[in-house]
Write an enzyme that holds these catalytic residues in place. Structure first.
Site, PDB file in Angstrom:
ATOM      1  N   ARG A 227       0.848  -1.193   0.000  1.00  0.00           N
ATOM      2  CA  ARG A 227       0.000   0.000   0.000  1.00  0.00           C
ATOM      3  C   ARG A 227       0.885   1.244   0.000  1.00  0.00           C
ATOM      4  O   ARG A 227       1.656   1.459   0.942  1.00  0.00           O
ATOM      5  CB  ARG A 227      -0.913  -0.017   1.239  1.00  0.00           C
ATOM      6  CG  ARG A 227      -1.720   1.236   1.380  1.00  0.00           C
ATOM      7  CD  ARG A 227      -2.619   1.235   2.630  1.00  0.00           C
ATOM      8  NE  ARG A 227      -3.239   2.530   2.712  1.00  0.00           N
ATOM      9  CZ  ARG A 227      -3.343   3.268   3.811  1.00  0.00           C
ATOM     10  NH1 ARG A 227      -2.900   2.814   4.975  1.00  0.00           N
ATOM     11  NH2 ARG A 227      -3.908   4.449   3.777  1.00  0.00           N
TER      12      ARG A 227
ATOM     13  N   TYR B 145      -4.385   1.305  16.143  1.00  0.00           N
ATOM     14  CA  TYR B 145      -3.152   1.377  16.936  1.00  0.00           C
ATOM     15  C   TYR B 145      -3.400   1.197  18.435  1.00  0.00           C
ATOM     16  O   TYR B 145      -2.677   0.504  19.109  1.00  0.00           O
ATOM     17  CB  TYR B 145      -2.439   2.728  16.710  1.00  0.00           C
ATOM     18  CG  TYR B 145      -1.881   2.837  15.318  1.00  0.00           C
ATOM     19  CD1 TYR B 145      -0.607   2.375  15.014  1.00  0.00           C
ATOM     20  CD2 TYR B 145      -2.647   3.366  14.280  1.00  0.00           C
ATOM     21  CE1 TYR B 145      -0.093   2.446  13.731  1.00  0.00           C
ATOM     22  CE2 TYR B 145      -2.142   3.440  12.992  1.00  0.00           C
ATOM     23  CZ  TYR B 145      -0.875   2.983  12.722  1.00  0.00           C
ATOM     24  OH  TYR B 145      -0.368   3.037  11.457  1.00  0.00           O
TER      25      TYR B 145
ATOM     26  N   HIS C 191      -3.242  10.843   1.071  1.00  0.00           N
ATOM     27  CA  HIS C 191      -2.714  10.612   2.422  1.00  0.00           C
ATOM     28  C   HIS C 191      -2.130  11.950   2.892  1.00  0.00           C
ATOM     29  O   HIS C 191      -0.935  12.061   3.152  1.00  0.00           O
ATOM     30  CB  HIS C 191      -1.675   9.489   2.399  1.00  0.00           C
ATOM     31  CG  HIS C 191      -1.407   8.861   3.733  1.00  0.00           C
ATOM     32  ND1 HIS C 191      -1.523   7.504   3.970  1.00  0.00           N
ATOM     33  CD2 HIS C 191      -1.018   9.394   4.907  1.00  0.00           C
ATOM     34  CE1 HIS C 191      -1.209   7.241   5.226  1.00  0.00           C
ATOM     35  NE2 HIS C 191      -0.890   8.381   5.821  1.00  0.00           N
TER      36      HIS C 191
ATOM     37  N   GLU D 222      -7.639   8.084   6.581  1.00  0.00           N
ATOM     38  CA  GLU D 222      -7.930   8.734   7.861  1.00  0.00           C
ATOM     39  C   GLU D 222      -8.410  10.172   7.698  1.00  0.00           C
ATOM     40  O   GLU D 222      -7.728  11.113   8.138  1.00  0.00           O
ATOM     41  CB  GLU D 222      -6.699   8.703   8.771  1.00  0.00           C
ATOM     42  CG  GLU D 222      -6.206   7.313   9.100  1.00  0.00           C
ATOM     43  CD  GLU D 222      -5.004   7.309  10.043  1.00  0.00           C
ATOM     44  OE1 GLU D 222      -4.539   8.382  10.442  1.00  0.00           O
ATOM     45  OE2 GLU D 222      -4.523   6.214  10.377  1.00  0.00           O
TER      46      GLU D 222
ATOM     47  N   GLU E 200      -3.577  -0.430   8.220  1.00  0.00           N
ATOM     48  CA  GLU E 200      -2.409  -0.053   9.029  1.00  0.00           C
ATOM     49  C   GLU E 200      -2.546  -0.654  10.422  1.00  0.00           C
ATOM     50  O   GLU E 200      -3.633  -0.640  11.007  1.00  0.00           O
ATOM     51  CB  GLU E 200      -2.313   1.471   9.240  1.00  0.00           C
ATOM     52  CG  GLU E 200      -1.903   2.252   8.038  1.00  0.00           C
ATOM     53  CD  GLU E 200      -1.835   3.758   8.324  1.00  0.00           C
ATOM     54  OE1 GLU E 200      -1.610   4.150   9.495  1.00  0.00           O
ATOM     55  OE2 GLU E 200      -2.019   4.515   7.367  1.00  0.00           O
TER      56      GLU E 200
ATOM     57  N   ASN F  11      -7.541   1.400  10.151  1.00  0.00           N
ATOM     58  CA  ASN F  11      -6.227   1.530  10.780  1.00  0.00           C
ATOM     59  C   ASN F  11      -6.426   1.458  12.280  1.00  0.00           C
ATOM     60  O   ASN F  11      -7.255   2.185  12.827  1.00  0.00           O
ATOM     61  CB  ASN F  11      -5.588   2.882  10.446  1.00  0.00           C
ATOM     62  CG  ASN F  11      -5.269   3.019   8.961  1.00  0.00           C
ATOM     63  OD1 ASN F  11      -5.359   2.038   8.208  1.00  0.00           O
ATOM     64  ND2 ASN F  11      -4.911   4.205   8.537  1.00  0.00           N
TER      65      ASN F  11
HETATM   66  O1  IFM Z   1       2.177   7.565  10.349  1.00  0.00           O
HETATM   67  C1  IFM Z   1       0.806   7.548  10.515  1.00  0.00           C
HETATM   68  C2  IFM Z   1       0.110   7.359   9.177  1.00  0.00           C
HETATM   69  O2  IFM Z   1       0.460   8.335   8.264  1.00  0.00           O
HETATM   70  C3  IFM Z   1      -1.394   7.417   9.353  1.00  0.00           C
HETATM   71  N1  IFM Z   1      -1.819   6.501  10.373  1.00  0.00           N
HETATM   72  C4  IFM Z   1      -1.138   6.533  11.641  1.00  0.00           C
HETATM   73  C5  IFM Z   1       0.361   6.421  11.423  1.00  0.00           C
HETATM   74  C6  IFM Z   1       1.092   6.446  12.777  1.00  0.00           C
HETATM   75  O3  IFM Z   1       0.811   7.617  13.472  1.00  0.00           O
END
Ligand code: IFM
Length: 468
Positions: A82, A300, A126, A171, A368, A298
């Site tokens: 990606r 985290y 992005h 995002e 992500e 995504n």
């Molecule tokens: O680096 C970023 C990415 O550009 C978008 N999603 C979160 C990642 C980590 O913060």
């Protein structure tokens, strides 16, 4: 883990494994071959905006070193890669003439991926908006969404015969609220109703792009969202109200128009007079809600929120992120160097809950997931990033649990292939499974790279490998 537990989580046959990057974070070559300036060039060159004054001028020099990076991907064995296309490389002014040299770069990259047996997954936006469009209002104005359709047509005309998967936006929460309300990201604005307008125009841009991609015969089309798993700090009415407002700000602004054909129910409660809807037109919801082939997520870390006083007493002077909510951190867990708590179960919960709320959701790709860690180079020259290996392993297990619970997940992309420019946090945050020495541009695959390679190989062999 016990001796009997598998080292690698198991996924259904045909599951896609990949890695992800983004143009401004890795490419460098900021003024080469006709590329115009983006809002991130302006922002990062403004003193005080990024840590240590870091910019993406050189970044990982991927623009010149992409053959080496594709070789790393081939060796890793991924099915898909990606990457994002930089709008200002393709249209230096954001509209009008197309810069063929900019498209040539993505053409070369696409071909070299295909030669390596890797399917390209292209993100169209992005975060690197051409500065010329920001000068004309940026995402505050509807015309930017129309220009995005024009740009999409230019990219799909060139790459559409070879690209399998298209992601319109990455995002949009960050492009709108972090950029136009918090001001932590480019263009660094702190606004109220205008920031809500940016969220709407981003969704509209997505809808226009879906139409342009469909007309060009594109095969798989989706959007990437960073939806949050949010919990209230307590069951008090006040904290549950904070939860509702946070859900609106982080999730429902996107999920309701995209997947339920309506604007968020609690928007008046969340924003009061700021949510005046002045930026909406009849028919917009139909454009935004066009059917998708997949949704990218995504993930985290989770969020926990509690009620709090507004920071700005005058409701009309508030920014769109001042919704009377503060984040708390009740997790007694390890944190990554971003300060994010590591809670893999929240990943399963988010996916299960999302599917329950939206039974018609298209299949999901995790576009992500990864962690920033304090990596060091050992005397043996290797990077033994045990924390990242554990993070990836635990999150892939959590993902596998969601699949077992019936969530339709088709793929997983690690963020990120390379250490790179982490936006306002500069180069101090390392997310890569490949280390980049920014002085020499030397690439060193970390232990996590080797671990991920083993996982992919084990998946291909269709037999879980046992830990020893
Ligand atoms: O680096 C970023 C990415 O550009 C978008 N999603 C979160 C990642 C980590 O913060």
């Amino acid at each position: 883990m016990t001796a009997a537990s598998p080292a690698f989580p198991v996924f259904p046959p045909g599951f896609t494994f990949g890695t992800a990057t983004a143009s401004y974070q890795i490419e460098g070559a900021h003024d080469e071959d006709g590329r115009g300036p983006s809002i991130w060039d302006t922002f990062s060159h403004t003193p005080g905006r990024t840590q240590g004054g870091a910019t993406g001028d050189v970044a990982c020099d991927h623009y010149h070193r992409y053959p080496e990076d594709v070789a790393l991907l081939r060796e890793l064995g991924v099915d898909s890669y990606r990457f994002s296309v930089a709008w200002p490389r393709v249209q230096p002014l954001g509209s009008g003439p197309v810069n063929e040299k900019g498209l040539d770069f993505y053409d070369r990259l696409t071909d070299s991926l295909l030669d390596a047996g890797i399917s390209p997954a292209v993100t169209l936006y992005h975060w690197d908006l051409p500065q010329a469009l920001e000068d004309r209002g940026g995402w505050r104005v509807r015309e930017t969404a129309e220009h995005f359709a024009e740009y999409t047509r230019a990219v799909v005309d060139r790459l559409g015969d070879r690209v399998g998967r298209w992601i319109t936006l990455n995002e949009p929460y960050c492009s709108s609220f972090v950029g136009y309300a918090e001001g932590r990201h480019a263009p660094g604005a702190r606004e109220g109703t205008a920031a809500l307008a940016t969220a709407h125009h981003l969704l509209l841009a997505h809808g226009y792009a879906v139409k342009a991609l469909r007309e060009a015969g594109a095969r798989e089309i989706g959007i990437t969202l960073n939806l949050d798993r949010i919990e209230a700090a307590s069951s008090s009415a006040a904290d549950l109200g904070a939860l509702r407002r946070a859900e609106t700000l982080h999730n429902e602004v996107w999920t309701q128009p995209l997947f339920a054909g309506r604007y968020p129910e609690a928007e008046a409660e969340t924003w009061g007079a700021l949510a005046d809807g002045s930026y909406r037109q009849d028919g917009d919801l139909e454009i935004i809600g066009a059917p998708l082939d997949f949704v990218g997520l995504n993930f985290y870390r989770p969020l926990t929120v509690k009620d709090a006083p507004h920071t700005e007493p005058d409701p009309l002077l508030r920014t769109a992120t001042d919704i009377g909510v503060v984040e708390t951190d009740p997790y007694g867990t390890r944190h990554t160097t971003m300060g994010w708590p590591v809670v893999p179960e929240a990943f399963t919960d988010l996916l299960v809950d999302l599917t329950a709320r939206h039974p018609d959701l298209p299949p999901i790709h995790i576009t992500e997931n990864g962690s920033a860690e304090a990596d060091t180079v050992s005397p043996d020259g290797a990077v033994h990033d045990a924390e990242r290996v554990t993070y990836l392993q635990d999150h892939l297990r959590a993902l596998s649990a969601a699949v077992d619970a019936g969530v339709d997940v088709r793929g997983y992309y690690v963020w990120s292939l390379l250490d790179n420019f982490e936006w306002a946090r500069g180069y101090g945050q390392r997310f890569g499974i490949v280390r980049v020495d920014y002085d020499t541009q030397e690439r060193t695959p970390k232990d996590s790279y080797h671990w991920f390679r083993g996982l992919i190989a084990s998946h291909r062999a269709d037999a879980p490998v046992q830990e020893h």
